[in-house]
Design an enzyme around this catalytic site. Structure first.
Site, PDB file in Angstrom:
ATOM      1  N   VAL A  60     -76.772 -41.631  -3.400  1.00 45.79           N
ATOM      2  CA  VAL A  60     -75.899 -41.347  -4.535  1.00 45.79           C
ATOM      3  C   VAL A  60     -76.491 -41.884  -5.837  1.00 45.79           C
ATOM      4  O   VAL A  60     -77.228 -42.872  -5.826  1.00 45.79           O
ATOM      5  CB  VAL A  60     -74.485 -41.951  -4.283  1.00 45.79           C
ATOM      6  CG1 VAL A  60     -74.510 -43.465  -4.340  1.00 45.79           C
ATOM      7  CG2 VAL A  60     -73.445 -41.380  -5.229  1.00 45.79           C
ATOM      8  N   CYS A  61     -76.204 -41.203  -6.940  1.00 45.98           N
ATOM      9  CA  CYS A  61     -76.500 -41.708  -8.284  1.00 45.98           C
ATOM     10  C   CYS A  61     -75.255 -41.445  -9.132  1.00 45.98           C
ATOM     11  O   CYS A  61     -74.157 -41.368  -8.592  1.00 45.98           O
ATOM     12  CB  CYS A  61     -77.757 -41.069  -8.869  1.00 45.98           C
ATOM     13  SG  CYS A  61     -77.605 -39.295  -9.201  1.00 45.98           S
ATOM     14  N   ARG A  62     -75.392 -41.304 -10.441  1.00 45.40           N
ATOM     15  CA  ARG A  62     -74.205 -41.089 -11.276  1.00 45.40           C
ATOM     16  C   ARG A  62     -73.598 -39.710 -11.034  1.00 45.40           C
ATOM     17  O   ARG A  62     -72.416 -39.578 -10.798  1.00 45.40           O
ATOM     18  CB  ARG A  62     -74.537 -41.277 -12.753  1.00 45.40           C
ATOM     19  CG  ARG A  62     -73.291 -41.144 -13.643  1.00 45.40           C
ATOM     20  CD  ARG A  62     -73.605 -41.390 -15.104  1.00 45.40           C
ATOM     21  NE  ARG A  62     -74.442 -40.308 -15.620  1.00 45.40           N
ATOM     22  CZ  ARG A  62     -75.616 -40.509 -16.251  1.00 45.40           C
ATOM     23  NH1 ARG A  62     -76.085 -41.708 -16.454  1.00 45.40           N
ATOM     24  NH2 ARG A  62     -76.321 -39.473 -16.683  1.00 45.40           N
ATOM     25  N   MET A  88     -71.446 -40.737  -8.162  1.00 44.77           N
ATOM     26  CA  MET A  88     -70.399 -41.743  -8.312  1.00 44.77           C
ATOM     27  C   MET A  88     -69.289 -41.263  -9.241  1.00 44.77           C
ATOM     28  O   MET A  88     -68.166 -41.754  -9.156  1.00 44.77           O
ATOM     29  CB  MET A  88     -70.995 -43.066  -8.822  1.00 44.77           C
ATOM     30  CG  MET A  88     -71.783 -43.828  -7.763  1.00 44.77           C
ATOM     31  SD  MET A  88     -70.855 -44.171  -6.231  1.00 44.77           S
ATOM     32  CE  MET A  88     -69.543 -45.244  -6.837  1.00 44.77           C
TER      33      MET A  88
END
Length: 109
Positions: A60-62, A88
């Site tokens: 996961v990232c932003r 996220m």
């Protein structure tokens, strides 16, 4: 472009083990409680820190862009990983649990 395996936030349990590839200040502001923080640039040097799971490991990232690139690279290295679509931002929007390093209200930078 190669197909990147993807999972939606709604398909993940609240206590999912994730690899979070965001930068340290993003991680500190808010992350999933079960996440392991390995910034994207550190992934190649820290492969031994990737959690071992029975299912594909969510990354996961932003919002899903950096994690998509990390997943592409990890798949080429033979890892069973999936990109978390929406990142996220979607995790936070869907009301999944979050924690912060500062003790402040967790947020997504």
């Amino acid at each position: 472009m190669n197909h990147v395996p993807t999972v939606s936030v709604s398909e993940l349990p609240d206590d999912a083990v994730l690899v979070d590839v965001r930068e340290p200040q993003e991680w500190a502001a808010g992350h999933a409680p079960g996440a392991v923080h390995i910034p994207m640039g550190d992934v190649p040097a820290r492969l031994d820190e990737l959690p071992v799971t029975d299912d594909p490991l969510p990354v996961v990232c932003r919002s899903g862009g950096r994690s998509e690139r990390a997943v592409q690279w990890l798949v080429q290295q033979g890892f069973d990983v999936v990109n978390v679509a929406g990142g996220m931002r979607d995790w936070h929007r869907s009301g999944k649990p979050m924690t912060s390093d500062s003790g402040q209200e967790p947020t997504v930078l």
